[in-house]
Design an enzyme around this catalytic site. Structure first.
Site, PDB file in Angstrom:
ATOM      1  N   ALA A   1       0.839  -1.206   0.000  1.00 21.31           N
ATOM      2  CA  ALA A   1       0.000   0.000   0.000  1.00 21.31           C
ATOM      3  C   ALA A   1       0.871   1.253   0.000  1.00 21.31           C
ATOM      4  O   ALA A   1       0.564   2.245  -0.681  1.00 21.31           O
ATOM      5  CB  ALA A   1      -0.923  -0.012   1.213  1.00 21.31           C
TER       6      ALA A   1
ATOM      7  N   GLY B   1      22.774   7.234   0.189  1.00 24.54           N
ATOM      8  CA  GLY B   1      22.246   7.246  -1.184  1.00 24.54           C
ATOM      9  C   GLY B   1      21.963   5.856  -1.708  1.00 24.54           C
ATOM     10  O   GLY B   1      21.481   4.990  -0.976  1.00 24.54           O
TER      11      GLY B   1
ATOM     12  N   ASP C   1       9.856   2.272   0.876  1.00 25.94           N
ATOM     13  CA  ASP C   1       8.664   2.108   0.034  1.00 25.94           C
ATOM     14  C   ASP C   1       8.423   3.357  -0.815  1.00 25.94           C
ATOM     15  O   ASP C   1       7.973   3.259  -1.961  1.00 25.94           O
ATOM     16  CB  ASP C   1       7.425   1.826   0.894  1.00 25.94           C
ATOM     17  CG  ASP C   1       7.609   0.609   1.787  1.00 25.94           C
ATOM     18  OD1 ASP C   1       8.333  -0.312   1.367  1.00 25.94           O
ATOM     19  OD2 ASP C   1       7.052   0.595   2.890  1.00 25.94           O
TER      20      ASP C   1
HETATM   21  O1  RIB Z   1       8.220  -0.422   5.064  1.00 29.81           O
HETATM   22  C1  RIB Z   1       7.432   0.101   6.086  1.00 29.81           C
HETATM   23  C2  RIB Z   1       6.234  -0.756   6.299  1.00 29.81           C
HETATM   24  O2  RIB Z   1       6.667  -2.011   6.758  1.00 29.81           O
HETATM   25  C3  RIB Z   1       5.273  -0.260   7.349  1.00 29.81           C
HETATM   26  O3  RIB Z   1       4.278   0.587   6.825  1.00 29.81           O
HETATM   27  C4  RIB Z   1       4.753  -1.532   7.965  1.00 29.81           C
HETATM   28  O4  RIB Z   1       3.393  -1.737   7.738  1.00 29.81           O
HETATM   29  C5  RIB Z   1       5.599  -2.654   7.393  1.00 29.81           C
HETATM   30  O5  RIB Z   1       4.920  -3.330   6.417  1.00 29.81           O
END
Ligand code: RIB
Length: 309
Positions: A45, A227, A259
């Protein structure tokens, strides 16, 4: 047929139960927290929201429970422009949760209970084959069952999409999954685990050749505040190394910065940027994410990124 466009993310949704504290506890220790908040998270997500905020058309395939956390997560992704039609809700398993502690330096420790994420099955992916075939980029991480991610990698590869595989959290994966991936995204620890080396950053040429020997042509190794390194090439084409500097910032919370980086790379590649350009842009997005609390809550919009330039 119209040309492939946008990003399909296959992955996890978690409610991030987050406590801020001066320092992270060591084993067996109890420390007091300052603040507790529940935020939208989960690597899948997070990556979807990061790409969507940058203006990309994104769909997310995942599973949540039929509970308040599931509702919160689907609504949060939808509010951020992510197509949530392929998120399945199941009645008999709770939505995934992550228990997160963040210290005064912005470092974190995370324990994830997969819950409904563990119920994302290959048939959920197979029935989205058309959606996958229409995507320019298929973005995958490892918080969902391996067999399911393998199915998504295979379908993405067969359809000619760019398959971006983020090996996080690290697990050994079958060689076929790596073969179906066009781009591997790992941090330095995941790279070491994958290659069985002590520190892949000591000799980048040797590291690049190790990746190439395993059939991985394009790899980005993220290095936190140092980096990242973009590795391009393969066995017949000697690997080309491009170091990408981090964008300095005042770090408040590093949760979900990886992410943000992955989502930004997916967005850039879907726009047709080259990998080095994508990694430079992702460095800025990740740095902006580190300057604010939370994962999705901290991701910049396209206008905020442009304003930064
Ligand atoms: O990479 C961070 C995420 O790792 C968090 O949002 C947590 O839910 C885990 O999945």
């Amino acid at each position: 047929m119209s040309p492939a466009s946008g990003v399909v993310v296959v992955g996890s949704l978690n409610a991030d139960l987050t406590i801020t504290t001066d320092r992270l506890p060591s084993a067996g220790e109890t420390v007091a927290g300052h603040d507790f908040v529940t935020r939208p998270g989960g690597k899948g997500a997070n990556q979807a929201v990061a790409a969507s905020r940058l203006g990309c058309a994104v769909s997310l395939i995942g599973v949540v429970g039929d509970d308040a956390h599931g509702t919160m997560l689907v609504q949060a992704a939808h509010r951020d422009g992510v197509d949530t039609d392929s998120i399945v809700r199941i009645a008999d398993t709770p939505t995934g949760v992550a228990v997160i502690e963040v210290d005064a330096q912005g470092e974190n420790s995370i324990v994830v209970f997969p819950g409904a994420n563990g119920r994302l099955e290959p048939h959920h992916i197979e029935r989205e084959a058309e959606r996958i075939a229409a995507a320019a980029v298929v973005c995958l991480c490892l918080e969902s069952p391996l067999e399911t991610i393998m199915t998504a990698a295979r379908l993405g590869h067969q359809a000619g999409a760019t398959v971006l595989l983020n090996l996080s959290p690290f697990r050994k994966v079958p060689a076929q999954m790596l073969a179906d991936a066009d781009l591997l995204l790992v941090n330095e620890h995941e790279a070491a685990q994958l290659l069985g080396s002590t520190d892949p950053t000591i000799d980048w040429d040797a590291t690049a050749l190790e990746f190439a020997a395993r059939g991985m042509r394009d790899v980005v190794v993220t290095l936190g505040a140092r980096g990242s390194m973009v590795i391009q090439g393969g066995p017949e084409n000697f690997p080309v190394l491009t170091p990408i500097p981090a964008v300095p910032t005042h770090v408040v919370d590093t949760t979900g910065c990886g992410d943000a980086f992955t989502g930004a790379i997916a967005d850039s590649l879907a726009r047709g940027d080259g990998l080095v350009t994508a990694a430079r842009r992702a460095a800025l997005v990740a740095s902006m994410a580190a300057a604010t609390e939370g994962a999705q809550d901290s991701y910049p919009t396209l206008n905020e990124v442009r304003a930064h330039f």
